[in-house]
Design a protein around this motif. Structure first.
Motif, PDB file in Angstrom:
ATOM      1  N   ARG A 126       0.829  -1.209   0.000  1.00  0.00           N
ATOM      2  CA  ARG A 126       0.000   0.000   0.000  1.00  0.00           C
ATOM      3  C   ARG A 126       0.863   1.259   0.000  1.00  0.00           C
ATOM      4  O   ARG A 126       0.537   2.254  -0.653  1.00  0.00           O
ATOM      5  CB  ARG A 126      -0.924   0.014   1.220  1.00  0.00           C
ATOM      6  N   ALA A 127       1.965   1.222   0.748  1.00  0.00           N
ATOM      7  CA  ALA A 127       2.835   2.390   0.851  1.00  0.00           C
ATOM      8  C   ALA A 127       3.634   2.634  -0.422  1.00  0.00           C
ATOM      9  O   ALA A 127       3.930   3.782  -0.771  1.00  0.00           O
ATOM     10  CB  ALA A 127       3.776   2.236   2.042  1.00  0.00           C
ATOM     11  N   VAL A 128       3.986   1.559  -1.129  1.00  0.00           N
ATOM     12  CA  VAL A 128       4.888   1.669  -2.283  1.00  0.00           C
ATOM     13  C   VAL A 128       4.144   1.739  -3.608  1.00  0.00           C
ATOM     14  O   VAL A 128       4.670   2.270  -4.595  1.00  0.00           O
ATOM     15  CB  VAL A 128       5.881   0.483  -2.289  1.00  0.00           C
ATOM     16  N   SER A 129       2.932   1.236  -3.659  1.00  0.00           N
ATOM     17  CA  SER A 129       2.208   1.114  -4.933  1.00  0.00           C
ATOM     18  C   SER A 129       2.044   2.446  -5.661  1.00  0.00           C
ATOM     19  O   SER A 129       2.029   2.489  -6.891  1.00  0.00           O
ATOM     20  CB  SER A 129       0.836   0.480  -4.707  1.00  0.00           C
ATOM     21  N   ILE A 130       1.947   3.553  -4.917  1.00  0.00           N
ATOM     22  CA  ILE A 130       1.761   4.855  -5.570  1.00  0.00           C
ATOM     23  C   ILE A 130       2.968   5.243  -6.423  1.00  0.00           C
ATOM     24  O   ILE A 130       2.849   6.065  -7.336  1.00  0.00           O
ATOM     25  CB  ILE A 130       1.476   5.963  -4.540  1.00  0.00           C
ATOM     26  N   TYR A 131       4.116   4.637  -6.146  1.00  0.00           N
ATOM     27  CA  TYR A 131       5.317   4.934  -6.935  1.00  0.00           C
ATOM     28  C   TYR A 131       5.557   3.912  -8.041  1.00  0.00           C
ATOM     29  O   TYR A 131       6.481   4.074  -8.837  1.00  0.00           O
ATOM     30  CB  TYR A 131       6.549   4.973  -6.024  1.00  0.00           C
TER      31      TYR A 131
END
Length: 330
Positions: free
Chosen positions: A225-230
């Motif tokens: 969830r924390a990394v998916s935006i990148y």
């Protein structure tokens, strides 16, 4: 409406500065290309080669770095984001069929060989395609990140890429000169204050070892969830191909690992199957072998695309074999 002349003037100065940077960058590029095509560089380096890039245009460039603590550097091609993400090396992760059921994340980042990217991918369930191994592990903090960025964003960097690849401090990287030049070009107008630094070490969860000891462990879902935006790719999301995964590795859980690596960037995994027969090699079957999704998946897992005339053009089958296990499992 209130007008702020100072703010407006600063914005205009940044616009003018960006235009000049672009013009100088184009000028440098033209000079270097002219030199390359006319063979003027041969006298400087007999090993001046331009390997093919494994970074798919339109997708994020994800690099594992043997820093302390271990980190990922991500450049998001769509949004032009550059992020440094650090992890807690004391956290445990499931090894999926390894000689030991769990291991510390620090054991992965301490690996000083070409397997680092694959092993980090398997530990964190993130698609890490590239790696940078420094001769001495640098500290992963914002100050160092800013310094490395300033040096790399310099207008002199293209000359360093050509004549000093990969650099005195780097022991090994699978980033090619083409990759580095593309990265430099994307960052030439990037501002240091826009750098993203996140410590993800607090995203672990508690687990219990066989001896009853409670320890902190990697939580793949929270990290995703924390990394998916990148990692999200607009092209992957827009194509909406249906991806079917068949686990022919003989190890339980590998199909889900493959699904995690594939889906986090926007590919649409619709089904995971387990094959009773074990395959030595992995491959991809695609009705449309020229699609962005098929080529992205092929470079992500590092396997060939085979044409499948008997399946729809919008369907891709990913067959996971034993070579996948060797690449991704610790």
């Amino acid at each position: 409406m209130t007008d702020y002349p100072g703010t407006r003037g600063g914005w205009r100065r940044r616009q003018v500065q960006a235009k000049w940077q672009n013009l100088i960058a184009i000028f440098i590029t033209v000079i270097l290309l002219f030199a390359v095509f006319n063979g003027l560089l041969r006298g400087f380096s007999q090993d001046l080669s331009f390997e093919k890039s494994s970074w798919v245009r339109g997708s994020s460039l994800v690099m594992a770095v043997n820093s302390s603590p271990g980190s990922l550097v991500i450049y998001q091609d769509d949004q032009k984001n550059l992020a440094l993400l650090t992890f807690d090396e004391e956290d445990y992760f499931a090894t999926l069929g390894g000689e030991i059921p769990i291991a510390k994340l620090g054991k992965v980042f301490e690996k000083n060989d070409k397997t680092l990217a694959g092993k980090v991918s398997g530990a964190l369930h993130l698609p890490v395609g590239h790696l940078v191994l420094f001769k001495e592990r640098p500290s992963a903090n914002l100050e160092n990140f800013e310094d490395y960025f300033k040096n790399f964003a310099s207008l002199l960097t293209p000359f360093g890429i050509l004549f000093d690849y990969p650099g005195d401090s780097v022991a090994y990287t699978n980033l090619t000169r083409v990759d580095l030049f593309r990265l430099w070009w994307g960052l030439k107008s990037y501002r240091v204050e826009n750098l993203i630094f996140k410590d993800l070490g607090d995203l672990g969860g508690e687990t219990i070892l066989e001896n009853g000891q409670k320890v902190e462990a990697v939580d793949e879902q929270l990290i995703a969830r924390a990394v998916s935006i990148y990692l999200e790719s607009e092209r992957l999301s827009s194509e909406r191909f249906s991806v079917f995964i068949k686990n022919s590795s003989g190890i339980v859980g590998v199909g889900q690992l493959a699904s995690d690596l594939i889906s986090i960037s926007g590919a649409h995994v619709v089904k995971i199957e387990t094959d009773s027969a074990v395959s030595a090699t992995s491959h991809i079957l695609a009705g449309d072998t020229g699609s962005f999704t098929a080529n992205y998946l092929a470079k992500l897992v590092g396997y060939d695309i085979k044409a499948a005339d008997d399946q729809p053009d919008d369907q891709i089958n990913v067959i996971i074999g034993r070579d996948f296990v060797e690449k991704y499992l610790f």
